[in-house]
Every structure is written in structure tokens, then in C-alpha cells.
Design a protein around this motif. Structure first.
Motif, PDB file in Angstrom:
ATOM      1  N   GLY A 146       0.505   4.711  16.080  1.00  0.00           N
ATOM      2  CA  GLY A 146       0.806   4.902  14.665  1.00  0.00           C
ATOM      3  C   GLY A 146      -0.338   5.600  13.959  1.00  0.00           C
ATOM      4  N   GLN A 200      -8.833   1.876   0.743  1.00  0.00           N
ATOM      5  CA  GLN A 200      -8.058   2.892   1.458  1.00  0.00           C
ATOM      6  C   GLN A 200      -8.197   2.686   2.962  1.00  0.00           C
ATOM      7  N   ALA A 256      -1.934   6.600  10.070  1.00  0.00           N
ATOM      8  CA  ALA A 256      -1.910   6.398   8.621  1.00  0.00           C
ATOM      9  C   ALA A 256      -3.012   7.249   7.983  1.00  0.00           C
ATOM     10  N   GLU A 306      -4.294  -1.344   8.558  1.00  0.00           N
ATOM     11  CA  GLU A 306      -3.089  -2.188   8.660  1.00  0.00           C
ATOM     12  C   GLU A 306      -1.836  -1.348   8.856  1.00  0.00           C
ATOM     13  N   GLN A 307      -1.707  -0.267   8.092  1.00  0.00           N
ATOM     14  CA  GLN A 307      -0.510   0.567   8.193  1.00  0.00           C
ATOM     15  C   GLN A 307      -0.379   1.180   9.581  1.00  0.00           C
ATOM     16  N   SER A 308      -1.475   1.722  10.104  1.00  0.00           N
ATOM     17  CA  SER A 308      -1.417   2.351  11.428  1.00  0.00           C
ATOM     18  C   SER A 308      -1.081   1.322  12.497  1.00  0.00           C
ATOM     19  N   THR A 353      -6.331  -0.506   4.135  1.00  0.00           N
ATOM     20  CA  THR A 353      -4.884  -0.263   4.052  1.00  0.00           C
ATOM     21  C   THR A 353      -4.423   0.617   5.210  1.00  0.00           C
ATOM     22  N   SER A 354      -5.198   1.655   5.509  1.00  0.00           N
ATOM     23  CA  SER A 354      -4.842   2.570   6.606  1.00  0.00           C
ATOM     24  C   SER A 354      -4.871   1.862   7.951  1.00  0.00           C
ATOM     25  N   ARG A 380       0.692  -1.500  12.105  1.00  0.00           N
ATOM     26  CA  ARG A 380       2.109  -1.878  11.997  1.00  0.00           C
ATOM     27  C   ARG A 380       3.010  -0.760  12.527  1.00  0.00           C
ATOM     28  N   LEU A 381       2.631   0.484  12.275  1.00  0.00           N
ATOM     29  CA  LEU A 381       3.412   1.607  12.794  1.00  0.00           C
ATOM     30  C   LEU A 381       3.364   1.659  14.316  1.00  0.00           C
ATOM     31  N   GLN A 398       5.723  -0.939  15.592  1.00  0.00           N
ATOM     32  CA  GLN A 398       7.094  -0.443  15.400  1.00  0.00           C
ATOM     33  C   GLN A 398       7.441   0.588  16.467  1.00  0.00           C
TER      34      GLN A 398
END
Length: 297
Positions: free
Chosen positions: A37, A50, A39, A56-58, A53-54, A60-61, A64
Motif C-alpha cells: 500500500g 502527516q 500513502a 497507518e493509511q499505507s 497518518t501516512s 491498512r492499504l 486490503q
């Protein structure tokens, strides 16, 4: 994807956070990549919130992408390598972050780059991406050059190349130097017609903004634009000088990595080009290797 028969206790996540993007990979016990992932920026020097957040987002991606919908971040052991945490204050801040993982093993982007490139702590790397930096680890001794951050450092990086290009274009628009292909390409990229418009667009922009302009410089150089060629040669000379300093540490291998590595390599001095080794794996895999090292200590 290798998602059948997954043992959650054998899952690791590796994260590489740089000035432009943050990439995460989920791997199993055999270091097979199950998912990935990407981000936004992951360098806390340009913003702690930032960066976190990046991360965590990466992550989770990546879950997924791996199809691991029944796995939570709290079940994963994370290796996290970030640009910026070579600064002690940022390292402490990131260590104090209430991260979502089972365990988080934090280190610099340089350490994970070296581990990924050589599958060993021993070796040397030069990063040429949004920023630039050199690092070696030889006989249990680390050695670092550059990595001072934009705009006061990071020569030869995408941000530096784009920033210098903007300076040159402003001078050309003021008729102090000739207008060239580079002038037109940068104006088109920024969608500006004069100096005032350009200054309004570029004022107070971060490293990532200027790194996006580097492509204009390499495109102009491919069309024999003398100013673009001079900018790249100046940056490449700096990278070559860093390489010589690193080679003096007698590393077993030296690798050039980062978003500009492919386009920058032909501009390096010939003797340096001949001493480069291809990286074995990307930095995010180095993060996994780092986490696995730390888990057994």
C-alpha cells in the motif's frame, strides 16, 4: 497473493516513509510479499501528523491489498524506516507515538535502505529521491553524509533539482539569461506566464512540490538544453563525491536507490557507475528484515 493458511503470528509489515510517499508491505515468514500500500509523505520533519497518518493509511492499504480483512494492525509486528528520524528529537517523537501495531521497531530510512539493498547490515547506499543522503555500515561502524534536508541541503535530489530549475527560469523570465526549453517546460508545468505568477505558485512550497519539477529538467536535458544539463551535472557531481567518501569506508557493495536513481546513474562519473551494485530488495523489505532482527534480540 499467498493468503491461504496464513499464520497471523508470522506476519510482518515493513514501512518506508520518505518525503513524497510512504510505502508498506505485508510479508509472511518466508518474506513473500502478500500485499502493498502507498500513502502520502512519511517524513516527520515535514509534519508529524502527516507522517503518522501516512504510516497507518499505507499499512491498512497493504492489508486490503493482501485480502487480509480479518487481520488488525494490532496483530502485526512493524519495521518502520523513516526519513528525518536521524534527527534525535524526531526519533524520540516517533518513538512516543501511540502506534497501532503489536510492536514497532523504528529506525532511519538509511538503515532499511542498506538492509534491503544488500540483505545485510554491511554495505553502503546513496538515496536520490525527494532528498539525498549517503550511508554505510562497515565493521559495526555507521557513516553518514548529507541528509541535511531541503532547502539547506539534499543537493542532487529531486527537490534540489526542481528548486534550482525554478531559480534559473525566474532569471530567464527576467531576461538575465536566455530562455530555453527548460523555461518553457517549467512554465507549462506550473501553468504560469510571468515571474509574478511563478513566485505566487512556488512560494513556501515543500520539498515534494519542487521534486515534481525535476522531471522537467531531465526532459529538457534530453533535448540538449544546456541549463538543464548543467543543473543535473552539478547534482551528479555531488552524488559522485558522496560515493567516493562511502567507498573509502570499504563497503562490500554500494547501491544507488530512490526515485531518481535510474535517471541519475548515467550522469554520475564513470568510475562511480562501474562500482554500483543493483539493490537486492527495496527499502520496505529492509524494514521487515530490521524488524525480524530486533524481534530476536
Amino acid at each position: 497473493m499467498f493468503t491461504s493458511g496464513i499464520n497471523k503470528n508470522e506476519l510482518f509489515i515493513g514501512i518506508d516513509g520518505g518525503g513524497t510517499k510512504c510505502k508498506a508491505v505485508i510479508v509472511n515468514a518466508k518474506n513473500e510479499v502478500l500485499g502493498s500500500g502507498i500513502a502520502g509523505p512519511g517524513n516527520p520533519l515535514h509534519g508529524f501528523e502527516q507522517a503518522t497518518t501516512s504510516i497507518e493509511q499505507s499499512a491498512r492499504l497493504a492489508l486490503q491489498d493482501a485480502g487480509l480483512t480479518d487481520v488488525a494492525l494490532s496483530e502485526l509486528i512493524a519495521g518502520v524506516g523513516l526519513a528525518g528520524v536521524n534527527l534525535p528529537s524526531l526519533f524520540v517523537q516517533m518513538q512516543q507515538w501511540q502506534h497501532p501495531f503489536k510492536n514497532m521497531h523504528l529506525t532511519t530510512d538509511l538503515v532499511i535502505a542498506c538492509l534491503g539493498a544488500h540483505h545485510s547490515e554491511e554495505g553502503a547506499v546513496i538515496i536520490t529521491g525527494t532528498g539525498s543522503c549517503g550511508f554505510s555500515f562497515v565493521k559495526s561502524k555507521s557513516f553518514m553524509l548529507g541528509g541535511h534536508g531541503f532547502p539547506h541541503g539534499d543537493k542532487g535530489s529531486g527537490a534540489w533539482i526542481g528548486f534550482v530549475a525554478c531559480q534559473q527560469v525566474l532569471m530567464a523570465l527576467d531576461t538575465l539569461t536566455p530562455q530555453t526549453t527548460l523555461t518553457n517546460l517549467v512554465q507549462s508545468h506550473l501553468e504560469v506566464n510571468n515571474t509574478m505568477q511563478m513566485v505566487e505558485v512556488i512560494a513556501n512550497k515543500p520539498a515534494t512540490f519542487f521534486a515534481q519539477i525535476a522531471g522537467c529538467v531531465f526532459s529538457a536535458a534530453a533535448k540538449n538544453d544546456a541549463i538543464a544539463i548543467a543543473i543535473i551535472k552539478d547534482g551528479a557531481s555531488y552524488i559522485s563525491d558522496i560515493a567516493r567518501k562511502l567507498l573509502a569506508q570499504t563497503p562490500s557493495r554500494l547501491a544507488l536507490i530512490g526515485g531518481l536513481s535510474e535517471v541519475m546513474t548515467p550522469w554520475l562519473d564513470a568510475d562511480i557507475q562501474n562500482k554500483l551494485s543493483a539493490p537486492l530488495s527495496p527499502p520496505e523489505i529492509g524494514s521487515v528484515l530490521y524488524a525480524k532482527q530486533q524481534q530476536v534480540k
